[in-house]
Design a protein around this motif. Structure first.
Motif, mmCIF file in Angstrom:
data_model
loop_
_atom_site.group_PDB
_atom_site.id
_atom_site.type_symbol
_atom_site.label_atom_id
_atom_site.label_comp_id
_atom_site.label_asym_id
_atom_site.label_seq_id
_atom_site.Cartn_x
_atom_site.Cartn_y
_atom_site.Cartn_z
ATOM 1 N N LEU A 22 1.601 6.550 -6.815
ATOM 2 C CA LEU A 22 0.562 7.646 -7.277
ATOM 3 C C LEU A 22 0.941 9.020 -7.120
ATOM 4 O O LEU A 22 0.628 9.871 -7.912
ATOM 5 N N ILE A 23 1.793 9.309 -6.099
ATOM 6 C CA ILE A 23 2.193 10.628 -5.543
ATOM 7 C C ILE A 23 3.144 11.142 -6.532
ATOM 8 O O ILE A 23 3.134 12.291 -7.315
ATOM 9 N N GLN A 50 1.055 4.282 -2.966
ATOM 10 C CA GLN A 50 0.852 5.486 -2.558
ATOM 11 C C GLN A 50 1.901 6.543 -3.081
ATOM 12 O O GLN A 50 1.737 7.504 -3.633
ATOM 13 N N ALA A 76 1.089 13.279 1.956
ATOM 14 C CA ALA A 76 1.279 11.850 1.973
ATOM 15 C C ALA A 76 2.081 11.283 3.126
ATOM 16 O O ALA A 76 1.381 10.395 3.861
ATOM 17 N N ARG A 100 -0.560 10.913 5.818
ATOM 18 C CA ARG A 100 -1.323 9.942 5.726
ATOM 19 C C ARG A 100 -0.457 8.693 6.363
ATOM 20 O O ARG A 100 -1.121 7.922 7.009
ATOM 21 N N LYS A 133 0.779 -1.184 0.236
ATOM 22 C CA LYS A 133 0.009 0.044 -0.028
ATOM 23 C C LYS A 133 1.078 1.276 -0.067
ATOM 24 O O LYS A 133 0.407 2.179 -0.673
ATOM 25 N N ILE A 134 1.977 1.125 0.705
ATOM 26 C CA ILE A 134 3.001 2.573 0.730
ATOM 27 C C ILE A 134 3.414 2.473 -0.792
ATOM 28 O O ILE A 134 3.337 3.585 -1.064
#
Length: 375
Positions: free
Chosen positions: A18-19, A15, A93, A96, A11-12
């Motif tokens: 995506l960033i 993310q 991010a 999060r 998941k990291i």
């Protein structure tokens, strides 16, 4: 541990990817739209108008400034834009990501809460959620066990203090009679002396139990090992217990492999066997046989005590090695002590690197002690 963190790592990584994609898309959009695209003309006009009206510059000077600042430094502005955009998105991010640590911190804080509600974490931290809930359950059980043990100890102290009064009163009473009645017949004197001795012995036993309660919590188990012949030790112990066995027609039969020797603390191990045998004598049927056996298996000495008597219920069987627990909870019973015998036996066996267990099936109760032959 790798498998446990795999979901969180995926998941990291997703993310972060995506960033980066979002940064590139937004950066190139700004570059091609504002500096070198459809919004270039409106942006240039806005900048020139600003220079003319606010800075009081003429049109050509403003145009030259725009050209020298923006058009001639497109790569620099693109790099600055990317860096600023990346910092902003990275900060968002990171906020999060820190949420995971906040959730774990909240879960750790809830370990000490007296609540039946389970700890809940995000799905990607399900492995941590299971561990925290497991720890929470163990802590709650330990706290409950400690509370129950403390309560049992307090009850026993009260019971023992009360029970001490009875033999003490008898001892004082009979001694007073012997002192006052000097002309008492010899037969009656002997009877009173015998009763006084019995009560004094009972009083000594109760006082010793008080000392056991204190020593159990304050004394660490230090072993003084030597080579022990188990056959000889168990045979000698069975002979010493004959006065307790004979009145009710009970027998203790010892069958131990020849030359079965172990490295152990003789005095402490004798206490283990004494406590188990006392328990077997106290809770076995009259005219029954208590079987004591010793065998060797995989460099381990296995000693069993088997007696025939009432079945110990499973819920009690799980607790008989806990301190201050007695099978017979009656205060008046002569078989029930402070509930420390088997608990101390367990501590001594564990100190030797061994194990102790009990099972009760078909009116047979078997205690099994396993001790390493060499340590």
């Amino acid at each position: 541990m790798k498998n446990e963190f795999s979901k969180l790592k995926r998941k990291i990584i997703l993310q972060i990817t995506l960033i980066l994609l979002l940064t590139i898309i937004v950066g190139y959009f700004i570059y091609f739209a504002l500096i070198d695209g459809v919004l270039q003309a409106p942006f240039a006009n806005m900048f020139i108008n600003f220079c003319e009206k606010v800075l009081q510059l003429d049109f050509y000077t403003a145009q030259n400034i725009y050209s020298s600042i923006f058009q001639l430094n497109k790569p620099l502005w693109l790099a600055i834009g990317f860096i600023l955009l990346l910092l902003v998105i990275f900060y968002l991010a990171l906020s999060r990501f820190t949420r995971y640590f906040n959730k774990i911190s909240e879960g750790v804080d809830r370990l000490t809460e007296e609540s039946e509600a389970e700890i809940q974490l995000p799905a990607e931290l399900d492995f941590m959620e299971k561990k925290l809930n497991t720890v929470k359950s163990k802590l709650e059980k330990r706290a409950m066990d400690a509370k129950e043990a403390e309560q049992r100890k307090n009850d026993l102290v009260v019971y023992l203090a009360h029970d001490i009064k009875t033999p003490l009163t008898s001892v004082i009473g009979y001694l007073s009679l012997l002192d006052e009645a000097s002309d008492m017949p010899m037969e009656q004197k002997e009877k009173y002396l015998k009763i006084t001795l019995e009560k004094a012995t009972r009083l000594e036993h109760l006082i010793n139990e008080f000392f056991d309660i204190t020593r159990f919590n304050l004394q660490s188990i230090l072993l003084e090992k030597e080579t022990i012949n188990l056959n000889y030790m168990l045979m000698q112990m069975a002979d010493e217990f004959y006065p307790l066995l004979a009145p009710n027609g009970k027998q203790a039969i010892v069958e131990v492999e020849e030359d079965l020797k172990i490295d152990a603390d003789a005095n402490k191990l004798a206490r283990v066997f004494n406590n188990i045998l006392k328990n077997a004598i106290a809770y076995s049927y009259e005219n029954s046989i208590i079987e004591i056996s010793g065998t060797r298996k995989n460099e381990q000495a296995i000693i069993t005590f088997t007696n025939k008597g009432k079945i110990i219920p499973p819920q009690k069987l799980d607790m008989i090695f806990e301190k201050f627990y007695r099978l017979d909870t009656s205060r008046a019973t002569q078989t029930g002590g402070a509930g420390l015998g088997l608990a101390i036996a367990k501590e001594i066996v564990h100190a030797h690197g061994g194990s102790i267990s009990a099972e009760s099936i078909d009116e047979k109760t078997v205690f099994t002690v396993t001790i390493p032959i060499h340590s």
